[in-house]
Design an enzyme around this catalytic site. Structure first.
Site, PDB file in Angstrom:
ATOM      1  N   CYS A  27      -1.595 -11.414  -0.772  1.00  0.00           N
ATOM      2  CA  CYS A  27      -0.462 -10.829  -1.488  1.00  0.00           C
ATOM      3  C   CYS A  27       0.747 -10.857  -0.556  1.00  0.00           C
ATOM      4  CB  CYS A  27      -0.771  -9.402  -1.947  1.00  0.00           C
ATOM      5  SG  CYS A  27      -1.099  -8.221  -0.628  1.00  0.00           S
ATOM      6  N   HIS A 607       1.829   5.018   2.358  1.00  0.00           N
ATOM      7  CA  HIS A 607       1.694   4.926   3.813  1.00  0.00           C
ATOM      8  C   HIS A 607       3.059   4.748   4.464  1.00  0.00           C
ATOM      9  CE1 HIS A 607       0.906   0.989   1.900  1.00  0.00           C
ATOM     10  NE2 HIS A 607       1.676   0.487   2.860  1.00  0.00           N
TER      11      HIS A 607
END
Length: 691
Positions: A27, A607
């Protein structure tokens, strides 16, 4: 070779042998979705009785790499990726290419479809089946264009940096100002250094165009892309004093790439097929693209900029502020391209007639773009990748020496943000220089011109540059923030700060804190006023001790993404490892703006990598009602992990944690046990499998 197409069904070939497949997942960020797709494909293969090896191309590098034996023995190849994957090694195999989301949500379907996938006959990224693997084809085309542009930018950046820095150093140490510009004596050491840097700049535009084309049409498109970029940048080929610059290179790159894809679809006799990719396609595409640019595109470009020069000449008696703003806009628009060169050549031509003011306006605007983009990366470091921050430092250095091309990588990557910001800063610099009557006696720009005594009104010259630089930097970051917050919903939600969780569910000792305000103060109050909790019983160590009983919540109070991130940040702050809760929240939300961390399957993993934390810390929380997170499959997030690591964390610790979580969370049994664990200690027992 026995191909999957020969198989009667199930997980065996027509010879009764167990079907063998290989796959590649990737990705754009190379983090969670890469590993989720790999895990899902392997699970589906196991259910269908198929042998499968999956290579992951993540941010921590390629793992489980497919070797020659793996590929040779494979009956088919699945590529589930949202970025370009080299297919040369898969020639002769059935290759099914699709997006990473299909690898996550339709793994069984992909394994079945490999039976009818086309055989990879060449090395082209756009070969048959290359983009038709997933549903929703419209999004695929945009994805391909984006990947192609980023591919060209990434290959161009080293040429910009090396060429620009060598030119800047050679000018600083070996050049001196003359009426013809900065001159380095011929035959000297610094003249040779300057020439080497100049080669870098000559190559950067063809490189940009060539690798855009390469990402679309693969190797056959590289030559027409590079030659097309060279033609676009060489105005003399179509009677223009200024070439088409990096914008022209982007145009030729896409034209070359899609032209090659079109030519590949033309059916030719078998005897001609072997020479198509190495002779026929490059020659036909290069000739057609080159002549098209020279005769069709180039002539109008030349006409436009000749008339633009005439228009500027008619403005010399107009308001200095207006003329300066217009010249600044033009200088900043394409950084060495035709619009920039038109303004620059206009200013240069007036120096000989004794008019130094027009060149002064241009000279003030010339360094604003690289200086502004470099300053932007310093002011808001968290908005930029490591590569962008490094490029920003090089851009600052180039800006000091009037090398506007230092900002091109930023403009090519984010044109809708960077070009308007550059133009606004350039207009401010040009207008200030115009109203102050700044004069430049040499055809060059940047602070170095003032340092070498070629500027009259040097104080105002430097003020103009500084003002334009600040405007560009602030505007760039503001536009990035605007895009990041688009669609975000401001929320006021209770924040429960957990202190000293024991065997049961954590006890909130402070609630009702408005989201976005007072979080750090609330944590401080909680830690100083809450009664000391009894020491918890020994608990399983999870993720190297990063996740503890104190960073687990069995139920979140928040019902929006932003509020949930704030609540979890407050929970992490209770560990004492968070220096600045608000900064941690800001970085986590900025990451969300780049792309959702909702992974599907009711999972979200927000995150942040920031010095707002002193050591890696991981939190886990559940939401019974679920929170809208923009997940790929549309599910609400019910299982949430928050990862916070310092900038100086050893290696890519956050990527390691993400990869581990992403793989494990694809296990349905693990998710069910995690969702049904009755209290904090039971949650930790389940999470112990993450070690």
């Amino acid at each position: 070779m026995t191909t999957p197409a020969d198989s009667p069904g199930g997980g065996t070939t027509s010879g009764g042998e167990r079907l063998k497949l290989v796959a590649v997942t990737a990705c754009p960020t190379g983090i969670a979705h890469t590993y989720m797709a790999a895990e899902k494909l392997q699970q589906a293969a196991a259910r269908l009785g198929v042998d499968m090896k999956v290579e992951t191309q993540g941010s921590i590098g390629a793992e489980n790499v497919l070797d020659d034996n793996d590929v040779r023995e494979a009956d088919g190849v699945i590529i589930a990726a949202d970025k370009e994957v080299d297919r040369e090694r898969f020639a002769g195999k059935r290759v099914l290419s699709t997006g990473v989301a299909d690898g996550i949500h339709r793994p069984e379907e992909l394994i079945e479809r490999i039976r009818s996938a086309p055989v990879q006959t060449g090395t082209g990224a756009g070969a048959a089946g290359g983009r038709g693997g997933g549903r929703g084809g419209g999004g695929k085309e945009r994805s391909l264009a984006y990947k192609a542009l980023m591919n060209g930018v990434s290959y161009m950046i080293p040429f910009v940096v090396v060429g620009g820095l060598l030119i800047a150093v050679s000018l600083a140490l070996g050049g001196h100002a003359t009426a013809e510009g900065y001159v380095i004596p011929e035959g000297t050491f610094w003249a040779h250094v300057n020439a080497i840097g100049g080669i870098g700049f000559q190559l950067m535009i063809p490189i940009l165009s060539g690798y855009i084309a390469y990402a679309i049409g693969d190797r056959p498109a590289l030559v027409p892309g590079m030659i097309g970029g060279f033609i676009a940048n060489t105005g003399a080929l179509y009677d223009s004093k200024a070439g088409a610059g990096f914008i022209g290179a982007i145009v030729t790159g896409f034209l070359a790439g899609y032209l090659v894809l079109w030519i590949k679809k033309v059916k030719v006799p078998k005897v001609v097929q072997p020479i198509m990719p190495i002779i026929v396609i490059p020659i036909v595409a290069t000739t057609a693209l080159g002549l098209f640019f020279i005769y069709v595109i180039g002539k109008p470009i030349s006409w436009v900029f000749e008339n633009l020069t005439s228009w500027l000449s008619g403005m010399t008696g107009s308001s200095a502020v207006l003329l300066g703003a217009i010249l600044g806009l033009m200088i900043a628009f394409d950084m060495g391209g035709p619009v920039n060169k038109t303004a620059f050549l206009f200013g240069t031509g007036l120096i000989a007639s004794g008019n130094h003011a027009v060149m002064g306006m241009c000279a003030a605007a010339i360094p604003v773009m690289p200086l502004g983009q470099g300053l932007a990366t310093l002011l808001r470091r968290k908005l930029y990748s490591d590569q962008e921050r490094e490029t920003g430092m090089a851009a600052l250095f180039m800006g000091m020496f009037g090398i506007s091309e230092g900002a091109i990588p930023f403009a090519a990557a984010r044109p809708a943000v960077v070009i308007p910001a550059n133009m606004l800063g350039g207009a401010v610099a040009g207008a200030i220089a115009g109203v102050a009557g700044v004069g430049d006696h040499v055809p060059h720009g940047g602070p170095v011109v003032a340092a070498l005594g070629a500027i009259s009104g040097w104080a105002w010259f430097l003020i103009a540059i500084a003002a334009g630089t600040v405007v560009t930097a602030l505007t760039t970051n503001a536009l990035i923030d605007l895009r990041a917050r688009r669609g975000a919903v401001a929320a006021v939600a209770p924040v429960a700060v957990t202190i000293g969780a024991g065997a049961g569910a954590p006890e909130p000792v402070l609630a009702g804190v408005a989201a976005g305000t007072g979080t750090a103060a609330a944590v401080a109050m909680a830690t100083t006023t809450a009664p000391a909790a009894p020491a918890p019983a020994p608990a399983p160590e999870v993720l190297s001790g990063y996740l503890t009983a104190g960073t687990v919540k069995t139920e979140l109070a928040s019902d929006t993404k932003e509020a949930a991130i704030r609540e979890m940040a407050g929970m992490l702050a209770a560990t004492g490892h968070v220096r600045d809760v608000d900064e941690l929240v800001r970085v986590a939300l900025a990451r969300e703006a780049q792309g959702t961390t909702g992974l599907g399957e009711s999972i979200a993993i927000p995150h942040a990598k920031t010095d707002a934390v002193s050591r890696p810390t991981v939190g886990f929380a559940r939401s019974g009602a679920g929170i809208e997170w923009g997940s790929l499959d549309g599910t609400k997030a019910r299982l949430l992990f928050m990862i916070a690591v310092p900038e100086a964390a050893a290696g890519d610790e956050h990527l390691r944690i993400l990869a581990l979580l992403s793989r494990k969370l694809m296990d349905e049994d693990f998710r069910e046990r995690l969702g049904s664990a009755r209290d904090t200690r039971a949650v930790l027992e389940v999470l112990r499998d993450l070690r």
